[in-house]
Design an enzyme around this catalytic site. Structure first.
Site, short mmCIF file in Angstrom:
data_model
loop_
_atom_site.label_atom_id
_atom_site.label_comp_id
_atom_site.label_asym_id
_atom_site.label_seq_id
_atom_site.Cartn_x
_atom_site.Cartn_y
_atom_site.Cartn_z
N TYR A 146 -2.42 5.86 -4.82
CA TYR A 146 -3.61 6.70 -4.96
C TYR A 146 -3.30 7.89 -5.86
O TYR A 146 -2.14 8.28 -6.02
CB TYR A 146 -4.05 7.25 -3.59
CG TYR A 146 -4.51 6.23 -2.60
CD1 TYR A 146 -5.75 5.61 -2.73
CD2 TYR A 146 -3.72 5.90 -1.50
CE1 TYR A 146 -6.18 4.68 -1.80
CE2 TYR A 146 -4.15 4.97 -0.56
CZ TYR A 146 -5.37 4.37 -0.72
OH TYR A 146 -5.80 3.45 0.20
N LYS A 194 -7.87 -0.04 -9.89
CA LYS A 194 -8.61 -0.68 -8.81
C LYS A 194 -9.77 0.21 -8.34
O LYS A 194 -9.57 1.39 -8.04
CB LYS A 194 -7.68 -0.96 -7.63
CG LYS A 194 -8.33 -1.71 -6.47
CD LYS A 194 -7.30 -2.00 -5.39
CE LYS A 194 -7.85 -2.87 -4.28
NZ LYS A 194 -8.90 -2.22 -3.48
N THR A 244 -5.42 2.84 -7.32
CA THR A 244 -6.73 2.89 -6.65
C THR A 244 -7.42 4.20 -6.98
O THR A 244 -6.91 5.27 -6.69
CB THR A 244 -6.57 2.73 -5.14
OG1 THR A 244 -5.97 1.46 -4.86
CG2 THR A 244 -7.92 2.80 -4.44
N SER A 259 0.81 -1.20 0.00
CA SER A 259 0.00 0.00 0.00
C SER A 259 0.86 1.27 0.00
O SER A 259 1.96 1.29 0.55
CB SER A 259 -0.90 0.00 1.23
OG SER A 259 -1.54 1.26 1.41
N GLN A 297 0.75 -0.32 -4.83
CA GLN A 297 -0.54 0.38 -4.98
C GLN A 297 -0.34 1.87 -4.73
O GLN A 297 0.35 2.26 -3.80
CB GLN A 297 -1.56 -0.19 -4.00
CG GLN A 297 -2.89 0.54 -3.97
CD GLN A 297 -2.92 1.64 -2.91
OE1 GLN A 297 -2.16 1.63 -1.96
NE2 GLN A 297 -3.81 2.61 -3.11
N HIS A 353 -13.86 -1.31 -2.50
CA HIS A 353 -12.94 -0.96 -1.41
C HIS A 353 -13.32 -1.68 -0.12
O HIS A 353 -13.18 -1.15 0.99
CB HIS A 353 -12.93 0.55 -1.17
CG HIS A 353 -11.58 1.10 -0.80
ND1 HIS A 353 -10.77 1.76 -1.70
CD2 HIS A 353 -10.90 1.09 0.37
CE1 HIS A 353 -9.66 2.13 -1.09
NE2 HIS A 353 -9.71 1.74 0.17
#
Length: 380
Positions: free
Chosen positions: A129, A251, A155, A106, A127, A275
């Site tokens: 954002y 995602k 994401t 993450s 991952q 999520h």
């Protein structure tokens, strides 16, 4: 406590963890209806039993983005994984690597990219954002490349944080949060020794690396709130698609039109996901959303799915409904919190055994054999 099924780890984790951490992982947004439906709707998908099919040569192996997987499972990105066991991201990545499946780190991990990637032989996934601070995004993508990351999971269903009321009730956020967390830690000595004392530093490793100073748990919620970007659109991902030369997965897809947009954008894969019920309560469960999305884009890109996957039967269901691979989040966090790397390894063994039983009794010798024909039309 005797652990004989994947779901046993949840109760074990609840006993071991301070409440603020258990409920952060376990909870959803608003009234948590989507959170519950993720599990219930998936469990209601009936499997079609077939017999006398000579299943002696059954194989769970598959290939995804040029990687061979021992089974169609990957560990999903979970923020603050390093708060659930000492250097938790490293332990989970080791378990995944030994099993021959991907681990996804993450953005808001405790352990930074270099530490996790350096601890395993298999390239990890990363991952990210879409954040207001594009400098951070570029910085962390460069660090990921340097660490040998090939697959990027982007994401997109978090332009704003969901309303997670459990966090305020548990002490993760809200009034007197720091004091409540200290008191809870004192009441859970096994966690306090393993993570509280020996798992330091307790900061967001990737963010701290960029800022040049610790970004600790007290700063976590504020940093996220300040940096999520409600103005994001597909055009904001274009520079990343140009910068990133490996597989790129989008995602947070729940609608066939968004899936088609991902194809037009040039994504290599999507994750059908809400999520884990942590964002917009009331949206469809993944089990309900997946079939229509698979009908729309199957074959145009790889389809992954998460939210509600708690055991090997759920993986089989996801694959039969059109996914190429299933991601597990909460399930591995509970196991990690209970027994660290060995817990995650045991959980994955349980998943594999359950998948083998399910495939044997549905007549599916390979992952490719898991199709809608493996399902019954109505829930039992």
């Amino acid at each position: 406590m005797i652990i004989s099924a994947p779901t046993d780890y949840r109760q074990a984790a609840k006993r071991r963890l301070p409440p603020f951490l258990f409920h952060y992982a376990d909870g959803g947004s608003y009234a948590e209806r989507t959170l519950r439906r993720n599990v219930e709707d998936l469990a209601d998908i009936g499997l079609r039993q077939r017999v006398l099919k000579d299943m002696s040569s059954l194989s769970l192996e598959t290939e995804l983005f040029g990687e061979k997987l021992s089974m169609p499972v990957a560990l999903a990105p979970v923020g603050l994984t390093g708060m659930y066991a000492k250097r938790g991201e490293v332990q989970a990545a080791r378990a995944a690597t030994k099993k021959g499946i991907p681990f996804t780190l993450s953005t808001v991990s405790v352990c930074p990219i270099a530490e996790v990637a350096g601890a395993v032989e298999r390239p990890i996934w990363f991952q990210l954002y879409v954040l207001k601070d594009r400098g951070f995004m570029k910085h962390v993508l460069e660090r990921a490349k340097e660490a040998g990351v090939k697959t990027l999971v982007f994401t997109v269903d978090m332009p704003v944080p969901g309303a997670r009321y459990r966090d305020a009730h548990s002490g993760m956020s809200g009034k007197h949060g720091p004091m409540r967390r200290v008191l809870q830690a004192a009441m859970h000595p096994l966690w306090a020794w393993d993570v509280g004392l020996n798992g330091r530093p307790h900061d967001l490793g990737n963010v701290s690396d960029y800022r040049g100073q610790p970004t600790e748990l007290e700063d976590y919620i504020a940093w996220l709130g300040d940096n999520f970007d409600p103005a994001i659109s597909w055009k904001d991902l274009e520079w990343i698609r140009e910068f990133w030369d490996g597989p790129m997965i989008i995602k947070g897809i729940l609608d066939p039109e968004d899936a088609r947009d991902a194809v037009r954008f040039g994504a290599d894969g999507i994750v059908v996901s809400n999520h884990g019920g942590r964002q917009l309560d009331g949206v469809p469960s993944t089990a309900r959303a997946l079939p229509a999305i698979a009908d729309a884009v199957k074959g145009d890109l790889k389809i992954l799915a998460d939210s509600g996957v708690r055991n090997g039967l759920d993986v089989v269901r996801m694959i039969a409904m059109g996914a190429d691979t299933a991601l597990i989040g909460r399930a591995f966090i509970y196991a990690l919190a209970t027994s660290g790397e060995s817990g995650v390894s045991h959980l994955l063994e349980l998943f594999e055994k359950e998948m083998r039983v399910a495939m044997t009794l549905t007549g599916a010798r390979s992952i490719a054999d898991l199709t809608q024909d493996s399902l019954v039309s109505e829930a039992w």
